[in-house]
Design an enzyme around this catalytic site. Structure first.
Site, PDB file in Angstrom:
ATOM      1  N   SER A  65       0.825  -1.214   0.000  1.00  0.00           N
ATOM      2  CA  SER A  65       0.000   0.000   0.000  1.00  0.00           C
ATOM      3  C   SER A  65       0.859   1.263   0.000  1.00  0.00           C
ATOM      4  O   SER A  65       0.346   2.367  -0.167  1.00  0.00           O
ATOM      5  CB  SER A  65      -0.950  -0.002   1.191  1.00  0.00           C
ATOM      6  OG  SER A  65      -0.244  -0.239   2.383  1.00  0.00           O
ATOM      7  N   CYS A  66       2.174   1.100   0.179  1.00  0.00           N
ATOM      8  CA  CYS A  66       3.086   2.249   0.079  1.00  0.00           C
ATOM      9  C   CYS A  66       3.092   2.788  -1.353  1.00  0.00           C
ATOM     10  O   CYS A  66       2.704   2.096  -2.293  1.00  0.00           O
ATOM     11  CB  CYS A  66       4.517   1.840   0.411  1.00  0.00           C
ATOM     12  SG  CYS A  66       4.785   1.378   2.122  1.00  0.00           S
ATOM     13  N   VAL A  67       3.566   4.014  -1.495  1.00  0.00           N
ATOM     14  CA  VAL A  67       3.745   4.612  -2.814  1.00  0.00           C
ATOM     15  C   VAL A  67       5.214   5.004  -2.975  1.00  0.00           C
ATOM     16  O   VAL A  67       5.834   5.478  -2.028  1.00  0.00           O
ATOM     17  CB  VAL A  67       2.839   5.861  -2.993  1.00  0.00           C
ATOM     18  CG1 VAL A  67       3.258   6.684  -4.206  1.00  0.00           C
ATOM     19  CG2 VAL A  67       1.377   5.434  -3.135  1.00  0.00           C
TER      20      VAL A  67
END
Lengths: 129, 179
Positions: free
Chosen positions: B32-34
């Protein structure tokens, strides 16, 4: 809080989002008069035209960075004593010492919180309420 | 390019890297990190950050997540500018923001929305992006050339199954270069 209502603050940062964040946090604290500049050069023009009560400036900016702006501000008589707070993501010992030597009144590390910004301002201008 | 000369640099969560070395490949794994990859094409210098915004529930001050995210974008931009990049020329490629858990708040979407909004407000052009979905990504970015590629990770990666076994997915936008 009459003091807060009259406090005029100049916020200097090349990142639009950061200027908005500092501004919204100052508004939460109760500051009403906030002006903006996107780099040191523009800020210096504003300081020379009408010196604010307090300057909160980013360090890392194009054209004229926070230290260059601070030095120029201190060299100009009417703003030589204007309270100056440096904001920086790289608030290491070197930067803090350089800022202090050039006449900064405080350095606040990014990312700041409402509490750290308020405490940083109060350490320079006194209690805000 | 000779693969032996490649210098692969991992970019971990909360970190960033900047390089103008043609042999450097910035690499990261995203759920879910960018990861935002930025580059000044004129001086062939680029960098990558990797962030996960803290949830509002983690702090008494609800604006803290935004300040935290802005900080991680700023350090990357400042890192590029301190090596000679011009803010006006910087362009960005975005990856990540998957919804890994099927229930609860979509943290990946929040991260992706934050990155897009920040770049829009700052006037930084997005030249390619691959955001969202339900699978993690392995992303590689060559900061000198600006080439980027990704492998989507299997939905339920079993122990012993290497994500590298997956073939890269082609992207709908066609604006990402593939190595």
């Amino acid at each position: 809080m009459p003091f807060l209502r009259h406090l005029r603050v100049l916020v200097v940062d090349d990142t639009n989002t950061s200027r908005m964040l500092v501004s919204s946090t100052l508004q939460e604290i109760g500051v009403l008069h906030i002006d903006f500049a996107r780099d040191g050069r523009q800020a210096l023009d504003k300081v020379m035209a009408d010196a604010p009560h307090l300057v909160i400036s980013d360090f890392n900016m194009p054209n004229m960075d926070g230290i260059e702006f601070l030095e120029a501000m201190r060299a100009y008589g009417p703003s030589s004593k204007t309270p100056f707070i440096m904001l920086s993501g790289k608030a290491d010992r070197d930067l803090i010492q350089t800022a202090a030597r050039c006449g900064a009144n405080n350095v606040i590390k990014k990312p700041f919180t409402r509490q750290s910004l308020r405490a940083g301002i109060e350490a320079v201008v006194g209690r805000l309420q | 390019m000779n693969s032996a000369s490649v210098n692969r640099v991992q970019v971990k969560e909360g970190d960033y890297r900047v390089s103008g070395d043609p042999n450097v490949v910035l690499s990261t794994f995203l759920g879910s990190c960018v990861a935002v990859c930025m580059r000044d094409p004129e001086i062939r210098l680029g960098g990558m950050n990797h962030f996960l915004l803290p949830g509002d529930d983690d702090f008494l001050d609800p604006r803290h997540a935004e300040r935290f995210g802005v900080h991680l974008m700023e350090v990357l931009i400042n890192g590029l500018m301190s090596h000679g990049a011009s803010r006006d020329r910087i362009e960005a490629k975005l990856f990540g923001g998957a919804q890994i858990l099927s229930h609860g708040r979509d943290i990946g979407q929040a991260n992706a929305n934050f990155a897009r909004k920040f770049l829009r407000v700052e006037g930084i052009r997005i030249v390619a992006s691959s955001l969202g979905g339900d699978r993690g990504r392995r992303v590689e970015f060559r900061p000198c050339s600006g080439q980027a590629r990704q492998r989507r990770l299997p939905l339920n990666t079993l122990p012993g199954v290497s994500p590298k076994a997956e073939m890269p997915d082609l992207l709908e936008s066609g604006t990402l270069e593939w190595l």
